[in-house]
Design an enzyme around this catalytic site. Structure first.
Site, PDB file in Angstrom:
ATOM      1  N   GLU A   1      -3.487  -9.699   3.789  1.00 13.28           N
ATOM      2  CA  GLU A   1      -4.320  -9.420   4.857  1.00 13.28           C
ATOM      3  C   GLU A   1      -5.295 -10.553   5.027  1.00 13.28           C
ATOM      4  O   GLU A   1      -5.707 -10.869   6.178  1.00 13.28           O
ATOM      5  CB  GLU A   1      -4.995  -8.105   4.574  1.00 13.28           C
ATOM      6  CG  GLU A   1      -3.876  -7.025   4.834  1.00 13.28           C
ATOM      7  CD  GLU A   1      -3.408  -6.427   3.585  1.00 13.28           C
ATOM      8  OE1 GLU A   1      -3.184  -7.217   2.640  1.00 13.28           O
ATOM      9  OE2 GLU A   1      -2.902  -5.376   3.431  1.00 13.28           O
TER      10      GLU A   1
ATOM     11  N   GLU B   1       0.785  -1.129   0.028  1.00  6.74           N
ATOM     12  CA  GLU B   1       0.063  -0.090  -0.011  1.00  6.74           C
ATOM     13  C   GLU B   1       0.861   1.186  -0.054  1.00  6.74           C
ATOM     14  O   GLU B   1       0.622   2.279  -0.789  1.00  6.74           O
ATOM     15  CB  GLU B   1      -0.828   0.010   1.109  1.00  6.74           C
ATOM     16  CG  GLU B   1      -1.913  -1.106   0.991  1.00  6.74           C
ATOM     17  CD  GLU B   1      -2.948  -1.050   2.092  1.00  6.74           C
ATOM     18  OE1 GLU B   1      -2.386  -1.527   3.549  1.00  6.74           O
ATOM     19  OE2 GLU B   1      -4.074  -0.950   2.331  1.00  6.74           O
TER      20      GLU B   1
END
Ligand code: NAI
Length: 704
Positions: A129, A109
């Site tokens: 995740e 990210e």
């Protein structure tokens, strides 16, 4: 800046280095440090571009999972990277992210907020995740589709698997692969790239909408992703949330999409599933710690191994060793079982190549590491032997006597026994300190668990080496004590017993398997038994007949199936029948036979509810787990959860059986066990620890 982030320069290019060993996790201080470095760069007009790179062996492998755990339990404030990411994206000095090792989770990210990314060919990127019950929480689901397109973003966020640098380049996630293999090669390549792009208009990822495609194409992509998640990640919320968040990128503005993602992220973060998965993550690491064996214990080198017995387990263990690059002798008594064993190994490898798990070249190299033999001639050279002959004490002792005669001093003599007493096996040799259990789970080349069994005299070096071997084989090693069935099978036996009772009482194989797979087990218990081989448990039951407490109910139907030669998958018939594609098909003939045998035995058939099936299965092994813990055969309660998740496909997102029992409440579990005790008799006597904790209103985990 902080100590965790340094700013340096190469003439007109600023270099921001993240230095938070071992994996540059985005723990407290790192985002702040990057932000301060960017502030300094913004104030210095001599910088034309900035490179953001990781110090040490990797870029950023993700969030700090300890911190995540605290946030999930409400013990610390939930932070967000988003302001930093916008600062990077809006920086007038273009930022080039340089990736070696991994850019995972928050790392990717972070990288995607920059206008450019370069990487070494051996680097990997991903949004894993979901493996912790989460979704990307810092706009990963909004920026990734803008770089890679919807289909790739959905796949990466929902399945959570990493991809290579080459694939990332193809998908548009990175802009260039830099030649070389070291961090300094990467830095040089990134600086050169920075000079090429300096002064040109830098693209803002959040404004790149060209890859978002059109609504017409999306429906099919999201439907397929939801279907795949329902199948492969049954019961898990995070993959579905990840899909919805990526879908938001196609329907909302970037800012709205980020808000939507944030809402879902927080829902996932505070869910039981996330807590359970973080618990399993740390439990697996904790399992490696053995209180009386320090980390510095010298290990025994393993250059050459041997496996005795080329059956279901021996063949798979040889593959596991070869896959880790360890040459292995594979010994049988006669040519025909040896040929059969080798044929199975070849077939398994061929299937792996067909499914794209291995390349043909890899398989050829591994096969060359396996040397079949009918003698002990070369055993003098081996550093480790793993015995995997039939589950019979006399036979095992005989094999160990032979090993004692031929193996060199210092060689580890391990047994794959699933239930037999390690100390009795060790009594057959003059060096019992060299003996330990290395208990693999079927299929041993795939299943992640390795129980390392400590005998009375096993040396610390032997135990430490076996634990390290687990890691080398890509497995989770858990140390267990020497009791019948150790931990996994000791818990599996009462579970399996209840499954048989339920079938004898008239529950169908489909109903039992479906109840447990709906709960989240990887494979139903009946299908598991067919895969293991009904004859294995049959032999064990015969071997342990003397241990059955007098007057307790014993199952009978599975023994009868074995007497008919129905051993399960290996004979194309067990509880199920197997069709030409080796698919399990319920067999009405079996249901009929069981009905007849039950009548003969005086067992009344009746209808059983899903809840009863579930409770009898789950609480049977939790009750046994409580005894194991109390008797000290597991070092800690989390080891039991690690074992059941990695060995028997218990859903990690439920945290393992003991954690799950805590979430249900031990008082409720105890009450149900007590009810079964009065309905079904002695096998259900509540474990003293379960009773005690339930009465005190406590759980197996103190801190939960
Ligand atoms: P299997 O019946 O498939 O294979 C045993 C093999 O050992 C046969 O091929 C036999 O020819 C060979 N053998 C017998 N005596 C021998 C000797 N003296 N020298 C060399 N080879 C000899 O049995 P399986 O299922 O592989 O089990 C092996 C061991 O692993 C047992 O102790 C079992 O309890 C244990 N185990 C089995 C699991 C399973 O899922 N099948 C799981 C974990 C452990």
């Amino acid at each position: 800046m902080t100590d965790l982030v340094q700013l340096s320069r190469d003439n007109d290019v600023a270099i921001i280095t993240i230095d938070n060993p071992p994996v540059n996790a985005l723990g407290p201080g790192v985002p702040e440090g990057i932000s301060k470095a960017l502030d300094r760069i913004a104030q210095d007009s001599s910088f034309k571009a900035a490179v953001l790179i990781g110090g040490g062996r990797t870029f950023v492998a993700g969030a700090d999972i300890k911190e995540l755990g605290k946030m999930a339990r409400g013990k610390s404030e939930v932070t967000t990277l988003e302001p930093l990411l916008l600062q990077i994206e809006d920086s007038r000095t273009p930022v080039i992210v340089a990736i070696h090792g991994a850019a995972f989770g928050g790392g990717l990210e972070l990288a995607m907020a920059a206008p450019y990314r370069v990487a070494l060919a051996i680097a990997k990127v991903g949004q894993p995740e979901v493996k912790l019950g989460l979704i990307p929480g810092a706009a990963g689901t909004q920026r990734l589709p803008r770089l890679a397109g919807i289909a790739i973003a959905v796949e990466m966020c929902a399945a959570g698997n990493p991809i290579s640098a080459e694939q990332s380049l193809k998908f548009g996630i990175i802009d260039r692969i830099v030649d070389g293999a070291s961090q300094s090669d990467l830095l040089a390549g990134a600086i050169a790239f920075a000079r090429e792009v300096a002064g040109k208009p830098a693209p803002r990822t959040r404004e790149r909408n060209d890859k978002l495609g059109n609504a017409g194409d999306h429906e099919a992509i999201f439907a397929a992703a939801r279907e795949a998640a329902a199948k492969k990640q049954r019961g898990q919320r995070a993959p579905l949330a990840a899909i919805s968040a990526v879908e938001a990128a196609t329907k909302m503005s970037f800012t709205e999409g980020c808000e939507f993602e944030r809402r879902l992220f927080l829902e996932c973060l505070f869910s039981e599933q996330c807590k359970a998965l973080i618990h399993i993550f740390f439990s697996e690491r904790e399992a490696a710690k053995i209180p009386d064996i320090p980390r510095e214990t010298p290990l025994l080198p393993i250059h050459l191994a041997a496996v005795v017995g080329a059956g279901t387990m021996g063949g798979g263990i040889a593959m596991a060793l070869a896959n880790a690059g360890i040459p292995v002798l594979l010994k049988e008594t006669e040519q025909s079982p040896l040929d059969r064993g080798l044929a199975t190994i070849r077939l398994n490898y061929e299937t792996s190549v067909k499914h794209g798990r291995f390349t043909q070249q890899f398989v050829d190299q591994r096969l060359a590491l396996i040397s079949p033999t009918l003698t002990y001639d070369d055993f003098a050279k081996v550093d480790l032997v793993i015995e995997a002959v039939f589950e019979n004490m006399q036979l095992k002792k005989e094999v160990f006597r032979q090993l004692d005669a031929v193996c060199k001093p210092g060689a580890i003599l391990a047994t794959n026994t699933s239930t037999l007493n390690i100390d009795e096996i060790a009594s057959a040799v003059a060096r019992p300190d060299a003996v330990a259990g290395t208990h693999f789970f079927t299929p041993p080349n795939v299943t992640r668990l390795l129980e390392v069994v400590r005998g009375k005299e096993s040396s610390r070096q032997v135990i430490a080496t076996c634990m390290q071997l687990a890691g080398k084989l890509g497995k989770v090693g858990v140390l267990v004590g020497n009791c019948t069935g150790f931990v996994a099978n000791r818990m599996f036996i009462p579970y399996h017993q209840q499954v048989q009772f339920l079938l004898e009482e008239g529950a169908s194989v489909e109903a039992v398997d479906r109840t447990l797979t709906d709960f989240g087990m990887g494979l139903g218990p009946v299908a598991t038994m067919d895969m293991v081989g009904l004859d294995v448990a049959w032999r064990i039951r015969q071997e342990h007949k003397h241990l059955h407490p007098a007057g307790t109910r014993q199952p009978f139907a599975e023994d009868r199936l074995c007497e008919l030669g129905r051993y399960g998958r290996k004979t194309n018939a067990g509880w199920y029948r197997y069709d030409e594609q080796r698919r399990a098909v319920p067999d009405p003939e079996v249901a009929e036979m069981v009905r007849k045998w039950a009548a003969e035995q005086g067992v009344v058939q009746r209808s059983t509810s899903t809840q009863e099936i579930l409770d009898r299965c789950l609480w049977a092994f939790v009750n046994e787990g409580a005894r194991i813990l109390e008797e000290g055969y597991a070092l800690r309660v989390s080891d039991i959860d690690t074992i059941f998740v990695n060995g028997y496909g218990f859903p990690a997102w439920r945290g393992g059986p003991m954690w799950y029992a805590d979430t249900v409440g031990l008082k409720n579990v105890y009450d149900r066990v007590s009810e079964f005790h009065s309905d079904f008799g002695e096998l259900w006597r509540p474990a003293p620890l379960l009773k005690q904790l339930a009465e005190q209103g406590r759980g197996f985990y103190e801190s939960k």
